[in-house]
Design a protein around this motif. Structure first.
Motif, short mmCIF file in Angstrom:
data_model
loop_
_atom_site.label_atom_id
_atom_site.label_comp_id
_atom_site.label_asym_id
_atom_site.label_seq_id
_atom_site.Cartn_x
_atom_site.Cartn_y
_atom_site.Cartn_z
N TRP A 199 -9.85 6.10 -6.76
CA TRP A 199 -9.50 4.70 -6.64
C TRP A 199 -8.43 4.45 -5.58
O TRP A 199 -8.36 3.36 -5.02
N LEU A 200 -7.59 5.46 -5.31
CA LEU A 200 -6.49 5.25 -4.37
C LEU A 200 -6.99 5.08 -2.93
O LEU A 200 -6.69 4.05 -2.29
N PRO A 201 -7.75 6.03 -2.38
CA PRO A 201 -8.26 5.79 -1.02
C PRO A 201 -9.21 4.61 -0.94
O PRO A 201 -9.20 3.86 0.05
N ALA A 202 -10.02 4.41 -1.98
CA ALA A 202 -10.96 3.29 -1.96
C ALA A 202 -10.20 1.96 -1.94
O ALA A 202 -10.55 1.04 -1.20
N GLY A 203 -9.15 1.86 -2.74
CA GLY A 203 -8.37 0.63 -2.79
C GLY A 203 -7.62 0.36 -1.50
O GLY A 203 -7.56 -0.79 -1.03
N VAL A 204 -7.03 1.40 -0.91
CA VAL A 204 -6.28 1.23 0.34
C VAL A 204 -7.22 0.82 1.47
O VAL A 204 -6.92 -0.11 2.24
N VAL B 187 -4.51 11.87 10.00
CA VAL B 187 -3.18 11.48 10.47
C VAL B 187 -3.22 11.14 11.96
O VAL B 187 -2.62 10.16 12.41
N GLY B 188 -3.94 11.94 12.74
CA GLY B 188 -4.07 11.65 14.17
C GLY B 188 -4.74 10.32 14.42
O GLY B 188 -4.32 9.55 15.30
N LEU B 189 -5.80 10.02 13.66
CA LEU B 189 -6.48 8.73 13.81
C LEU B 189 -5.57 7.57 13.39
O LEU B 189 -5.64 6.48 13.96
N ALA B 190 -4.72 7.83 12.40
CA ALA B 190 -3.78 6.79 11.97
C ALA B 190 -2.78 6.46 13.08
O ALA B 190 -2.45 5.30 13.31
N LEU C 279 0.16 7.18 4.89
CA LEU C 279 -0.96 6.83 4.01
C LEU C 279 -2.15 7.75 4.26
O LEU C 279 -2.81 8.21 3.32
N ALA C 280 -2.44 8.02 5.53
CA ALA C 280 -3.57 8.90 5.86
C ALA C 280 -3.33 10.30 5.33
O ALA C 280 -4.27 10.95 4.83
N TRP C 281 -2.09 10.79 5.41
CA TRP C 281 -1.77 12.13 4.90
C TRP C 281 -2.04 12.22 3.40
O TRP C 281 -2.55 13.22 2.90
N VAL C 282 -1.70 11.17 2.66
CA VAL C 282 -1.92 11.17 1.21
C VAL C 282 -3.40 11.04 0.88
O VAL C 282 -3.94 11.82 0.08
N LEU C 283 -4.08 10.09 1.51
CA LEU C 283 -5.44 9.76 1.11
C LEU C 283 -6.45 10.82 1.51
O LEU C 283 -7.49 10.97 0.86
N ALA C 284 -6.18 11.56 2.59
CA ALA C 284 -7.15 12.56 3.08
C ALA C 284 -6.90 13.95 2.50
O ALA C 284 -7.57 14.90 2.89
N LEU D 124 0.83 -1.20 0.00
CA LEU D 124 0.00 0.00 0.00
C LEU D 124 0.86 1.26 0.00
O LEU D 124 0.57 2.24 -0.70
N VAL D 125 1.94 1.24 0.77
CA VAL D 125 2.87 2.38 0.79
C VAL D 125 3.49 2.57 -0.59
O VAL D 125 3.60 3.70 -1.08
N LEU D 126 3.86 1.48 -1.25
CA LEU D 126 4.50 1.59 -2.57
C LEU D 126 3.52 2.11 -3.62
O LEU D 126 3.92 2.89 -4.50
N VAL D 127 2.28 1.69 -3.55
CA VAL D 127 1.27 2.20 -4.49
C VAL D 127 1.11 3.70 -4.31
O VAL D 127 1.08 4.47 -5.28
N ALA D 128 0.97 4.15 -3.05
CA ALA D 128 0.84 5.58 -2.78
C ALA D 128 2.10 6.32 -3.21
O ALA D 128 2.02 7.44 -3.76
N ALA D 129 3.28 5.73 -2.99
CA ALA D 129 4.54 6.36 -3.37
C ALA D 129 4.65 6.52 -4.89
O ALA D 129 5.11 7.55 -5.38
N LEU D 130 4.23 5.51 -5.63
CA LEU D 130 4.28 5.59 -7.09
C LEU D 130 3.38 6.70 -7.60
O LEU D 130 3.75 7.46 -8.52
#
Length: 235
Positions: free
Chosen positions: A163-168, A110-113, A93-98, A25-31
């Motif tokens: 698709w990114l937050p939904a997939g994660v 991020v706090g919830l993460a 991941l939370a920082w990217v997806l939100a 999941l980290v690698l997908v977000a990083a890409l």
């Protein structure tokens, strides 16, 4: 029977700290950050601190499994990999997806993460895989990696696609129940034995004593790690 009912939810939750679940999941977000959002600098910093935390965690496990190096007073045999990976991966991941929800929602995510990572660290105690010192240290090291990554995080110029937050989120909800058992502990054990030259690994519940010393020197040579309780397989 009652004990199994109470432990079962922790067994599902604790799997959210597995590297085999979080790293893809980290690698997908990083890409996506590199190729679409133009945030290669942040990705390099995030992956650097994640790898540094993973390296330190692995080194602590190798030291005990191969050589019996631990801290008996703390019941410490190695940093919890689940606690570390959760705290080092989920906040990023939370920082990217939100990002698409606004700055305030991003900070809340991020706090919830971090809170979820702390709960995963606690789950390592509930399933009997780690001692408090190992789980706490794993969470602290992983959190430090996240904070070092996010302290200079830029304002993303591009919101993540739906698709990114939904997939994660789908992966985090489904993989703990359907992913195959993690083999990371077995790999670390084999590597430890190869490096140390031992045929059998050190275990928490076994007495690991150095050769007996003359009485005059016995006060200077303390026994290596010896713990009597047997935990579940750790990672």
């Amino acid at each position: 029977m009652i004990e199994r009912i109470f432990v079962a939810p922790w067994l599902s939750l604790t799997r959210l700290g597995e590297a085999q679940i979080l790293l893809p999941l980290v690698l997908v977000a990083a890409l996506w950050l590199c190729w679409r959002a133009g945030e290669a600098a942040f990705v390099r910093r995030w992956l650097f601190w994640l790898c540094a935390a993973a390296g330190l965690t692995t080194a602590s496990k190798l030291a005990f499994i191969g050589w019996g190096w631990g801290v008996e007073a703390w019941d410490f045999t190695g940093i919890s990999g689940h606690a570390m990976f959760a705290a080092a991966s989920l906040p990023g991941l939370a920082w990217v997806l939100a990002r698409s929800r606004g700055e305030w929602m991003q900070k809340c995510a991020v706090g919830l993460a971090f809170a979820l990572a702390a709960l995963i660290a606690y789950s390592r105690l509930e399933v009997g895989a780690h001692s408090p010192s190992e789980a706490v240290l794993g969470f602290v090291i992983g959190s430090a990696a996240s904070l070092m990554s996010l302290r200079q995080a830029p304002a993303l110029r591009l919101h993540p696609p739906a698709w990114l937050p939904a997939g994660v989120l789908a992966a985090l909800m489904l993989l703990p129940f359907h992913a195959p058992p993690s083999k990371s502990h077995d790999w670390v054990t084999r590597l430890s034995l190869q490096l140390s030259g031992r045929s059998l690994p050190f275990h928490r519940w076994e007495p690991h004593r150095r050769p007996a010393a003359p009485k005059a020197q016995s006060a200077k040579q303390k026994p290596a790690f010896s713990i009597t309780s047997k935990p579940a397989e750790s990672s």
